[in-house]
Design an enzyme around this catalytic site. Structure first.
Site, PDB file in Angstrom:
ATOM      1  N   SER A 197      -0.059   3.427   4.334  1.00 16.04           N
ATOM      2  CA  SER A 197      -1.134   3.061   3.417  1.00 16.04           C
ATOM      3  C   SER A 197      -0.927   1.687   2.802  1.00 16.04           C
ATOM      4  O   SER A 197      -1.899   0.956   2.565  1.00 16.04           O
ATOM      5  CB  SER A 197      -1.251   4.112   2.304  1.00 16.04           C
ATOM      6  OG  SER A 197      -1.607   5.362   2.828  1.00 16.04           O
TER       7      SER A 197
ATOM      8  N   HIS B  45       0.391   3.563  -6.811  1.00 19.40           N
ATOM      9  CA  HIS B  45       0.547   4.043  -5.439  1.00 19.40           C
ATOM     10  C   HIS B  45       0.075   2.969  -4.459  1.00 19.40           C
ATOM     11  O   HIS B  45      -0.569   1.993  -4.837  1.00 19.40           O
ATOM     12  CB  HIS B  45      -0.227   5.357  -5.244  1.00 19.40           C
ATOM     13  CG  HIS B  45       0.390   6.268  -4.247  1.00 19.40           C
ATOM     14  ND1 HIS B  45      -0.163   6.478  -3.000  1.00 19.40           N
ATOM     15  CD2 HIS B  45       1.509   7.024  -4.296  1.00 19.40           C
ATOM     16  CE1 HIS B  45       0.595   7.332  -2.331  1.00 19.40           C
ATOM     17  NE2 HIS B  45       1.621   7.675  -3.085  1.00 19.40           N
TER      18      HIS B  45
ATOM     19  N   THR C 103      -2.160   2.218  -2.101  1.00 18.35           N
ATOM     20  CA  THR C 103      -3.482   1.625  -1.891  1.00 18.35           C
ATOM     21  C   THR C 103      -3.940   0.759  -3.053  1.00 18.35           C
ATOM     22  O   THR C 103      -4.251  -0.420  -2.862  1.00 18.35           O
ATOM     23  CB  THR C 103      -4.506   2.714  -1.550  1.00 18.35           C
ATOM     24  OG1 THR C 103      -4.075   3.408  -0.371  1.00 18.35           O
ATOM     25  CG2 THR C 103      -5.876   2.116  -1.297  1.00 18.35           C
TER      26      THR C 103
ATOM     27  N   GLU D  66     -10.317   4.755  -4.509  1.00 16.01           N
ATOM     28  CA  GLU D  66      -9.541   5.486  -3.503  1.00 16.01           C
ATOM     29  C   GLU D  66      -9.604   6.989  -3.728  1.00 16.01           C
ATOM     30  O   GLU D  66      -9.327   7.485  -4.817  1.00 16.01           O
ATOM     31  CB  GLU D  66      -8.066   5.062  -3.538  1.00 16.01           C
ATOM     32  CG  GLU D  66      -7.242   5.788  -2.474  1.00 16.01           C
ATOM     33  CD  GLU D  66      -5.752   5.765  -2.723  1.00 16.01           C
ATOM     34  OE1 GLU D  66      -4.991   5.911  -1.749  1.00 16.01           O
ATOM     35  OE2 GLU D  66      -5.329   5.610  -3.889  1.00 16.01           O
TER      36      GLU D  66
ATOM     37  N   ASP E 243      -5.223  12.186   2.224  1.00 15.66           N
ATOM     38  CA  ASP E 243      -3.988  11.910   2.973  1.00 15.66           C
ATOM     39  C   ASP E 243      -2.941  12.987   2.722  1.00 15.66           C
ATOM     40  O   ASP E 243      -2.292  13.472   3.655  1.00 15.66           O
ATOM     41  CB  ASP E 243      -3.462  10.546   2.544  1.00 15.66           C
ATOM     42  CG  ASP E 243      -2.107  10.204   3.136  1.00 15.66           C
ATOM     43  OD1 ASP E 243      -2.026  10.040   4.358  1.00 15.66           O
ATOM     44  OD2 ASP E 243      -1.141  10.086   2.359  1.00 15.66           O
TER      45      ASP E 243
ATOM     46  N   HIS F 240      -6.225   4.924   7.464  1.00 12.09           N
ATOM     47  CA  HIS F 240      -5.692   5.514   8.691  1.00 12.09           C
ATOM     48  C   HIS F 240      -6.100   6.975   8.702  1.00 12.09           C
ATOM     49  O   HIS F 240      -6.716   7.472   7.741  1.00 12.09           O
ATOM     50  CB  HIS F 240      -4.153   5.418   8.727  1.00 12.09           C
ATOM     51  CG  HIS F 240      -3.509   5.948   7.480  1.00 12.09           C
ATOM     52  ND1 HIS F 240      -3.442   7.292   7.184  1.00 12.09           N
ATOM     53  CD2 HIS F 240      -2.948   5.317   6.415  1.00 12.09           C
ATOM     54  CE1 HIS F 240      -2.856   7.462   6.012  1.00 12.09           C
ATOM     55  NE2 HIS F 240      -2.560   6.272   5.520  1.00 12.09           N
TER      56      HIS F 240
END
Length: 536
Positions: free
Chosen positions: A100, A151, A153, A301, A306, A349
């Protein structure tokens, strides 16, 4: 002026009018027409959201017998059908599979990066992000996430670090860089000093922190109080939903959990623990940022899609997609009739190698059709009943929450308690044989002393693809997913990421969004987004 500041200046000095003009041929003469200028860019990233995850959401929305959408399209589908759709590859500069941090960096900068880097090119040099470019142009900026603000992202848009794990440094850089106006997420633990305790006579923001009842367990190793630094920088600090709702300032730092915010199932059942929803945070951010006549950049986000993929937890995955789709719906409602805004929905992803699949379990019974020939219809395989979608929705807790409950404070749960816990919280059941398989352990063939994840000598027994289940403390969750997979008509190929191209769904004026149709890379997407602000 530093080299990095010079580089940033080069990105932002060109006139914005370059983005608002187009040369056309009219009766043999070249004619320049003025097109609406793009002032606002809203980027929504579903972390781990491959085409498979988008498919899960849309199948549930339109075809689940008891769908909460009542057969209507998801917000992502509506946005895609109003705009253009593309695909994007996302590999790092020199590897096949992305994490990420690298992927978000490539989206943020339009420059190829290395695995687990934040805001750097592959050589380790700082690269200006689209958020920083927007700020340098006088625009407002915002970051929203349901994970932690520090985090991978969100970090990639507002900081520059050699590794994503440096969350304490990321927290400090985010606040002191003065580049982000609205910051809303979890991750309080990286903003409070070591051994932090509220004073007897608290300041105004400390009183709000006390009222939030958040855990004050710090992850910092120093005495720096980043909250105090944020207030000194002019941020209004908020720590729960009611405080966010009452916030007056357009410069806002909201931290609503010590670590991550609640998962998708908890959110669906409105067990928010005083937290705002992802949609709430998105709406507040847009309301604050859109006051700037120069425009804004906002990244939102949905980060726990994920995590559900890593855990091979299909029920939670569905609820994470619902949570993210609600935020997309809020953005779509605000932006759909505007000619000065581009909305981009994509992913960094795909996670888990998720997919529905047909199988040889529970083969269908023969059915006599009511057609002219009265044919007997009997498919050879179980292709998956639509009712499975409703059963996934009815999952009451994530696998992580089930495992925690079943352990009941012990290192490992008893098989009987594990069966009871899973079966109370899932429409798909396990038995004692399944429980024993979930609890079985094996020697860790990838042991590496001191490694954050691989530094234990035994781990849950994965019978296939075990090298790709690297988060050893989460293997029991993967094994719950494996135990239920045949009943769910679901397959998982990994506990990590895949290279699967991800969807790119773009809404805005046609002249602005046409370049996003087709197959791209995330580096190319990053460059295309920057063009709205730089004209290059």
């Amino acid at each position: 002026m530093s080299g990095f500041k010079k580089l940033l200046t080069l990105f932002v000095v060109l006139p914005l009018s370059l983005c608002g003009c187009k040369l056309i041929e009219n009766n043999g003469y070249d004619e320049t027409i003025t097109l609406p200028q793009i002032k606002n860019v809203i980027l929504l990233i579903g972390d781990g959201m491959g085409p498979q995850q988008v498919g899960l959401l849309e199948e549930y929305a339109t075809r689940a017998p008891q769908s909460v959408y009542q057969g209507q399209r998801s917000a992502i589908a509506k946005l895609a059908n109003l705009g253009v759709t593309g695909l994007s590859l996302h590999g790092p500069a020199d590897k096949l599979v992305v994490d990420s941090a690298c992927s978000a960096t490539q989206l943020a900068t339009g420059v190829a990066s290395g695995s687990e880097m934040i805001g750097l090119n592959r050589a380790g040099d700082k690269v200006p992000t689209i958020l920083q470019q927007a700020k340098a142009l006088g625009k407002s900026t915002g970051l929203v996430s349901d994970t932690r603000l520090t985090h991978a992202t969100p970090a990639a848009f507002a900081s520059h670090q050699i590794h994503r794990s440096l969350e304490n440094a990321i927290a400090e850089q985010m606040v002191l860089s003065d580049s982000v106006d609205v910051l809303l997420s979890g991750g309080l633990r990286h903003f409070i000093p070591k051994a932090y305790m509220l004073p007897v006579k608290p300041t105004a923001f400390e009183a709000k922190l006390a009222a939030s009842d958040l855990s004050l367990k710090s992850k910092r190793r120093d005495s720096k109080n980043i909250l105090q630094q944020a207030e000194n920088q002019g941020y209004e600090l908020v720590f729960n939903q009611s405080q966010l709702k009452e916030a007056q300032s357009d410069r806002l730092l909201g931290l609503f959990a010590n670590s991550a915010m609640v998962d998708g199932i908890e959110a669906t059942h409105k067990r928010y623990l005083g937290q705002p929803s992802l949609r709430d945070m998105t709406e507040v951010a847009i309301n604050k940022l859109s006051k700037n006549p120069q425009g804004f950049f906002l990244m939102v986000e949905g980060g726990q899609i994920d995590w559900a993929g890593h855990n091979n937890d299909a029920g939670t995955l569905l609820h994470e997609m619902l949570k993210f789709d609600s935020a997309v719906e809020a953005v779509l409602h605000w932006a759909k009739d505007r000619d000065d805004t581009v909305v981009i929905v994509t992913a960094d992803h795909e996670t888990g190698g998720f997919g529905f699949s047909y199988s040889g379990v529970n083969l269908p019974q023969a059915e006599q059709l009511n057609n002219l020939n009265r044919d007997v219809y009997k498919p050879n395989y179980n292709f998956g009943e639509l009712a499975l979608l409703d059963k996934l929705y009815l999952q009451k807790r994530s696998y992580a929450a089930m495992w925690k409950t079943a352990k009941a404070g012990k290192v490992h749960p008893d098989a009987e308690l594990l069966v009871q816990t899973v079966n109370q919280n899932s429409e798909f059941k396990i038995d004692n044989t399944d429980a024993k398989a979930i609890l079985a352990e094996q020697k860790n063939a990838f042991f590496k002393r001191g490694h954050k994840s691989l530094g234990v000598k035994t781990a849950g027994k994965i019978n296939d693809f075990s090298p790709f289940y690297v988060y050893l403390n989460e293997r029991p969750l993967n094994l719950i997913g494996r135990a239920l997979s045949a009943k769910q008509n679901i397959v998982w190929s990994t506990g990590t990421h895949t290279h699967t191209p991800v969807g790119v769904f773009v809404l805005g004026p046609s002249h602005a969004i046409e370049p996003f149709s087709g197959l791209h890379t995330h580096v190319e997407l990053g460059k295309k987004m920057q063009q709205f602000f730089t004209g290059q």
